[in-house]
Design an enzyme around this catalytic site. Structure first.
Site, mmCIF file in Angstrom:
data_model
loop_
_atom_site.group_PDB
_atom_site.id
_atom_site.type_symbol
_atom_site.label_atom_id
_atom_site.label_comp_id
_atom_site.label_asym_id
_atom_site.label_seq_id
_atom_site.Cartn_x
_atom_site.Cartn_y
_atom_site.Cartn_z
ATOM 1 C CB CYS A 227 -0.976 -0.043 1.168
ATOM 2 S SG CYS A 227 -2.406 1.053 0.967
ATOM 3 C CG HIS B 280 -3.339 -3.680 3.478
ATOM 4 N ND1 HIS B 280 -2.371 -3.052 4.226
ATOM 5 C CD2 HIS B 280 -4.004 -2.699 2.827
ATOM 6 C CE1 HIS B 280 -2.445 -1.740 4.045
ATOM 7 N NE2 HIS B 280 -3.431 -1.495 3.196
ATOM 8 C CD GLU C 36 -0.699 -5.671 6.073
ATOM 9 O OE1 GLU C 36 -1.106 -4.492 6.164
ATOM 10 O OE2 GLU C 36 -0.292 -6.170 4.991
#
Length: 223
Positions: free
Chosen positions: A86, A194, A196
């Protein structure tokens, strides 16, 4: 394996990334403040998501001039795996480590939700455990996430196998539905979604855990 997470003023996904790398995958992880030199013994570097410097000027533009970027570039030349997520992707582009540009979404608004990636290249340290064409559920959260490159650059990237991820559907108007790219050498990867936030089945609505292959691929670099 020791991984450094570069922290800028305005980073807000650094702790999420730390949790996944350290607590889920058991890597040795250290925070690296943007004004300090990077440790020489890092086996990988992550530039996390957030709003570095409040996205003033352009997203990632100020952070790309931070002192730590000189070390990031040196490690890129040493073939150290580097991942920008990002805002980290925006920083890598603004620093000249990746081609193209990140523009306002075609909706001109912040978007946050789940989407699907299609793996276009499995040659990078972050995609080696994927199969080309594999579909990956993953969340996005950005307002300047629309990847842009001109026609000549896109052709060159296709020749060099630099398009790593594409969106499975129209998401934000990105050129050729591109969601992630790499440098020519393949060790520097930037992606807008994302990973994660989807690496654990408990928080992945698909429950497949396929997104974790991004981090499992990185772990395999040191094995």
């Amino acid at each position: 394996m020791r991984v450094g997470i570069v922290v800028f003023p305005g980073s807000n996904c650094d702790r999420d990334m730390y949790h996944v790398l350290a607590d889920v995958f058991g890597l040795e992880v250290t925070y690296c403040w943007h004004e300090h030199n990077l440790p020489d013994d890092l086996d990988g570097i992550v530039l996390p998501g957030g709003f570095s410097y409040g996205d003033r000027l352009r997203a990632g533009a100020i952070a790309a001039r931070s002192p730590v970027i000189a070390d990031v570039k040196k490690m890129a030349q040493r073939s150290v795996p580097i991942l920008g997520v990002c805002n980290g992707f925006q920083i890598l582009v603004e620093a000249g480590l990746l081609p193209g540009a990140l523009l306002k979404n075609d909706s001109l608004s912040f978007m946050c939700g789940w989407t699907e990636l299609i793996v276009n290249s499995s040659r990078t340290p972050f995609t080696s455990k994927f199969s080309k064409g594999q579909r990956v559920p993953i969340p996005v959260a950005n307002s300047e996430g629309r990847y842009y490159a001109d026609a000549d650059t896109l052709k060159e990237m296709e020749r060099n196998d630099q398009i790593v991820f594409r969106y499975g559907d129209h998401v934000n108007g990105s050129s050729d539905k591109i969601a992630g790219v790499c440098n020519v050498e393949g060790n520097v990867v930037g992606m807008m979604p994302h990973p994660e936030r989807a690496a654990e089945p408990e928080i992945n609505p698909a429950g497949t855990g396929t997104t974790s292959l991004i981090f499992e691929s990185l772990c395999g670099v040191a094995s």
